[in-house]
Design an enzyme around this catalytic site. Structure first.
Site, PDB file in Angstrom:
ATOM      1  N   LYS A 112      44.576  -4.576  -2.085  1.00 27.61           N
ATOM      2  CA  LYS A 112      43.635  -5.656  -2.417  1.00 27.61           C
ATOM      3  C   LYS A 112      44.141  -7.033  -2.020  1.00 27.61           C
ATOM      4  CE  LYS A 112      40.984  -3.481  -6.104  1.00 27.61           C
ATOM      5  NZ  LYS A 112      40.516  -3.578  -7.494  1.00 27.61           N
ATOM      6  N   LYS A 195      38.206   6.824   0.606  1.00 28.59           N
ATOM      7  CA  LYS A 195      37.452   7.066  -0.624  1.00 28.59           C
ATOM      8  C   LYS A 195      36.174   6.225  -0.613  1.00 28.59           C
ATOM      9  CE  LYS A 195      39.350   3.482  -3.571  1.00 28.59           C
ATOM     10  NZ  LYS A 195      40.181   3.031  -4.657  1.00 28.59           N
ATOM     11  N   LYS A 198      32.825   0.377  -2.814  1.00 28.60           N
ATOM     12  CA  LYS A 198      31.857  -0.692  -2.582  1.00 28.60           C
ATOM     13  C   LYS A 198      32.344  -1.658  -1.512  1.00 28.60           C
ATOM     14  CE  LYS A 198      34.124  -3.495  -5.925  1.00 28.60           C
ATOM     15  NZ  LYS A 198      35.143  -2.708  -6.542  1.00 28.60           N
TER      16      LYS A 198
HETATM   17  P1  TYM Z   1      37.048   0.874 -10.911  1.00 25.16           P
HETATM   18  O1  TYM Z   1      36.100  -0.044 -11.614  1.00 25.16           O
HETATM   19  O2  TYM Z   1      37.440   0.561  -9.510  1.00 25.16           O
HETATM   20  O3  TYM Z   1      36.467   2.339 -10.905  1.00 25.16           O
HETATM   21  C1  TYM Z   1      35.989   2.945 -12.083  1.00 25.16           C
HETATM   22  C2  TYM Z   1      36.339   4.415 -12.084  1.00 25.16           C
HETATM   23  O4  TYM Z   1      35.802   5.073 -10.949  1.00 25.16           O
HETATM   24  C3  TYM Z   1      36.807   5.841 -10.309  1.00 25.16           C
HETATM   25  N1  TYM Z   1      36.530   5.882  -8.861  1.00 25.16           N
HETATM   26  C4  TYM Z   1      36.425   7.006  -8.131  1.00 25.16           C
HETATM   27  N2  TYM Z   1      36.548   8.305  -8.468  1.00 25.16           N
HETATM   28  C5  TYM Z   1      36.359   9.225  -7.479  1.00 25.16           C
HETATM   29  N3  TYM Z   1      36.066   8.912  -6.201  1.00 25.16           N
HETATM   30  C6  TYM Z   1      35.936   7.616  -5.810  1.00 25.16           C
HETATM   31  N4  TYM Z   1      35.627   7.321  -4.554  1.00 25.16           N
HETATM   32  C7  TYM Z   1      36.120   6.597  -6.800  1.00 25.16           C
HETATM   33  N5  TYM Z   1      36.068   5.242  -6.769  1.00 25.16           N
HETATM   34  C8  TYM Z   1      36.315   4.827  -8.039  1.00 25.16           C
HETATM   35  C9  TYM Z   1      38.098   5.114 -10.615  1.00 25.16           C
HETATM   36  O5  TYM Z   1      39.212   5.970 -10.510  1.00 25.16           O
HETATM   37  C10 TYM Z   1      37.864   4.650 -12.040  1.00 25.16           C
HETATM   38  O6  TYM Z   1      38.213   5.652 -12.964  1.00 25.16           O
HETATM   39  N6  TYM Z   1      41.469  -0.417 -12.755  1.00 25.16           N
HETATM   40  C11 TYM Z   1      40.247   0.295 -13.061  1.00 25.16           C
HETATM   41  C12 TYM Z   1      39.508  -0.237 -14.276  1.00 25.16           C
HETATM   42  C13 TYM Z   1      40.286  -0.283 -15.549  1.00 25.16           C
HETATM   43  C14 TYM Z   1      40.670   0.827 -16.344  1.00 25.16           C
HETATM   44  C15 TYM Z   1      41.328   0.281 -17.492  1.00 25.16           C
HETATM   45  C16 TYM Z   1      40.542   2.207 -16.195  1.00 25.16           C
HETATM   46  C17 TYM Z   1      40.687  -1.403 -16.204  1.00 25.16           C
HETATM   47  N7  TYM Z   1      41.319  -1.066 -17.384  1.00 25.16           N
HETATM   48  C18 TYM Z   1      41.851   1.114 -18.470  1.00 25.16           C
HETATM   49  C19 TYM Z   1      41.075   3.020 -17.185  1.00 25.16           C
HETATM   50  C20 TYM Z   1      41.734   2.475 -18.314  1.00 25.16           C
HETATM   51  C21 TYM Z   1      39.325   0.157 -11.880  1.00 25.16           C
HETATM   52  O7  TYM Z   1      39.388  -0.781 -11.137  1.00 25.16           O
HETATM   53  O8  TYM Z   1      38.359   1.082 -11.807  1.00 25.16           O
END
Ligand code: TYM
Length: 331
Positions: A112, A195, A198
């Site tokens: 990022k 993967k 967005k």
């Molecule tokens: P974020 O908002 O990018 O994504 C949310 C969830 O979606 C999953 N994900 C995917 N799973 C499968 N295939 C994909 N292509 C794919 N893209 C996204 C992510 O693994 C995630 O579970 N850092 C985290 C948010 C966060 C969080 C937390 C998660 C903040 N605090 C505490 C768990 C616990 C994030 O950016 O997810």
């Protein structure tokens, strides 16, 4: 009951199929068997460039989508991260326990920070995973349902918790990542070596709130592989395998069963049927999200109740942590 916590960023527009299949589907399922805390992580959303009005709108849309997908505020605690200041109060302490070296190894920061460079990225982007550790540890969660890309952040969370417990006494539960068997990493439809995300061009990403015609077109235009047989082969046929994985996750039919079903038929048939499976799933989600957004006052009430419940639990942890690290009580 085991306790579960997870979070999702309020992204512009809507969530995508990767978010749903990798994470949100588990959120909904776990409500049956766990005490669940789910949050829209708006604090994490300002680690990169953002627009204030858009962020507010995206946060509400995120909450509406979660409810439409089946998160039930009677059974789980659904809230907005910035409504629960305990996350930040714990995060500072954890920043002083985490090591610069371990934070520097996070591959998500490396990815990022490419655009702005390390020097031009916000300090918040660097400390992002420590705030994520606070999100989890403040509820002493046993399990964290996430997609594959969050595995490293969960390992950091465990390392920080272990170090804190060793230094100040047993305080935090060591959380386990709960990563689904299939669909832990949904791939981009146009670039099936990456993967679904967005931040890639929208043609390869199925957004939950896309018009069904757009969804069907994206699936019909998915990149497939050489050969003609519909069989799963992650190395030789990543595109076809990805479509089979998505089909299987939504239809509940196993991949071997689907291979059988498509035997003697081509990629075109697979795409046509998958487009139906996906739009049949998404159409009611889209309608329900819209209904929920039409009653903003009710949505805000749901989130306020969630934040209140979350603060009770998080407040107990922060009081204990502040005492253990030696802060003088305010009264
Ligand atoms: P974020 O908002 O990018 O994504 C949310 C969830 O979606 C999953 N994900 C995917 N799973 C499968 N295939 C994909 N292509 C794919 N893209 C996204 C992510 O693994 C995630 O579970 N850092 C985290 C948010 C966060 C969080 C937390 C998660 C903040 N605090 C505490 C768990 C616990 C994030 O950016 O997810």
């Amino acid at each position: 009951l085991p306790r579960v916590l997870s979070g999702i960023q309020p992204t512009a527009g809507s969530f995508h199929l990767g978010n749903y299949l990798g994470a949100l589907r588990q959120w909904v399922a776990l409500q049956e068997t766990a005490e669940a805390f789910y949050c829209v992580v708006d604090l994490h959303a300002i680690t990169m460039d953002w627009d204030p009005e858009e962020l507010r709108r995206n946060t509400l849309t995120a909450a509406a989508q979660l409810l439409a997908l089946g998160v039930d505020p009677e059974r789980s605690t659904l809230f907005v991260q910035s409504h629960v200041p305990e996350h930040v109060r714990l995060s500072w302490v954890l920043e002083c326990v985490a090591r610069f070296g371990e934070a520097s190894r996070m591959t998500q920061f490396k990815d990022k920070s490419q655009r702005e460079g390390t020097a031009g990225s916000s300090v918040g982007l660097f400390t992002y995973p420590v705030l994520q550790a606070a999100d989890i540890l403040v509820y002493r969660a046993d399990e964290v349902p996430v997609g594959e890309d969050q595995r490293q952040h969960l390992e950091l969370t465990r390392d920080i918790a272990t170090r804190f417990n060793g230094r100040f006494g047993d305080t935090f539960t060591l959380p386990a990542a709960r990563i689904p068997e299939g669909a832990a990493k949904v791939l981009d439809l146009q670039a099936p070596e990456k993967k679904m995300s967005k931040s890639l061009p929208p043609a390869g990403c199925v957004f939950l709130l896309d018009d069904p015609k757009v969804t069907a077109k994206k699936i019909r235009s998915a990149v497939t592989d050489t050969g003609r047989e519909v069989v799963a082969d992650p190395v030789g046929k990543p595109g076809v395998t990805n479509l089979l994985t998505i089909h299987s996750a939504l239809s509940g039919r196993s991949v071997p069963e689907l291979e059988e079903h498509f035997a003697g038929r081509g990629y075109g048939d697979l795409k046509k049927e998958l487009a139906e499976v996906v739009t049949d799933f998404l159409t009611p989600v889209r309608e329900r999200t819209q209904e929920l957004l039409d009653d903003r006052a009710e949505l805000q009430r749901v989130l306020a109740r969630g934040a209140e419940r979350a603060r009770e639990v998080a407040g107990r942890t922060v009081r204990e942590v502040y005492d253990r690290v030696g802060f003088l009580p305010a009264a």
